[in-house]
Design a protein around this motif. Structure first.
Motif, PDB file in Angstrom:
ATOM      1  N   GLU A  77      73.290 -32.755   5.195  1.00 11.09           N
ATOM      2  CA  GLU A  77      73.014 -34.065   5.659  1.00 11.09           C
ATOM      3  C   GLU A  77      74.066 -34.669   6.492  1.00 11.09           C
ATOM      4  N   TRP A  78      75.385 -34.544   6.179  1.00 13.62           N
ATOM      5  CA  TRP A  78      76.413 -35.485   6.710  1.00 13.62           C
ATOM      6  C   TRP A  78      76.949 -34.858   7.958  1.00 13.62           C
ATOM      7  N   PRO A  79      77.592 -35.531   8.833  1.00 10.61           N
ATOM      8  CA  PRO A  79      78.284 -35.084   9.965  1.00 10.61           C
ATOM      9  C   PRO A  79      79.519 -34.299   9.547  1.00 10.61           C
ATOM     10  N   VAL A  80      79.886 -33.372  10.396  1.00  9.71           N
ATOM     11  CA  VAL A  80      81.363 -32.668  10.154  1.00  9.71           C
ATOM     12  C   VAL A  80      82.204 -33.437  10.777  1.00  9.71           C
ATOM     13  N   ILE A  81      83.453 -33.302   9.927  1.00  8.02           N
ATOM     14  CA  ILE A  81      84.606 -34.119  10.314  1.00  8.02           C
ATOM     15  C   ILE A  81      85.748 -32.932  10.477  1.00  8.02           C
TER      16      ILE A  81
END
Length: 117
Positions: A77-81
């Motif tokens: 669900e979260w964006p790649v860092i």
């Protein structure tokens, strides 16, 4: 075995682990913590000692078991860092604080850094 980010990351959100990770896309960013994508992680373990909050553990550790599902869920669900960012200004105040998941966890995504800019 893979690695998981645990409660100790919440509100500290140090990103030193992102810089040492040899796999782009392994870390995902939430509003106040990171998670590891087990499908991307190559189990090298280089991230574990780089975390100032000791928030990364092998999933084989008993205390890591409850974080496996949270990492799996938010990795989708979260964006790649892909590069480190400054820690929150109050990060040190939250190191070692108990019950951070119950009191401070946010399911909201972070801003990520998959592309420059």
């Amino acid at each position: 075995m893979t690695f998981v980010v645990t409660e100790d990351c919440i509100k500290c959100k140090y990103t030193d682990c992102v810089d040492v990770c040899p796999v782009p896309g392994c870390f995902l960013e939430g509003e106040n913590m990171l998670v590891i994508d087990a499908a991307t992680c190559i189990d090298c373990g280089i991230c574990e000692p780089s975390c100032p909050a000791d928030a990364i553990l092998p999933d084989s550790y008993e205390e890591a078991a409850k974080w496996v599902e949270l990492n799996r869920r938010y990795a989708s669900e979260w964006p790649v860092i892909t590069r480190s960012k400054p820690a929150p200004e109050d990060a040190e105040q939250f190191e070692g604080v108990p019950d951070k998941y119950a009191n401070y966890f946010s399911p909201l995504p972070g801003r990520g850094s998959a592309s420059p800019g």
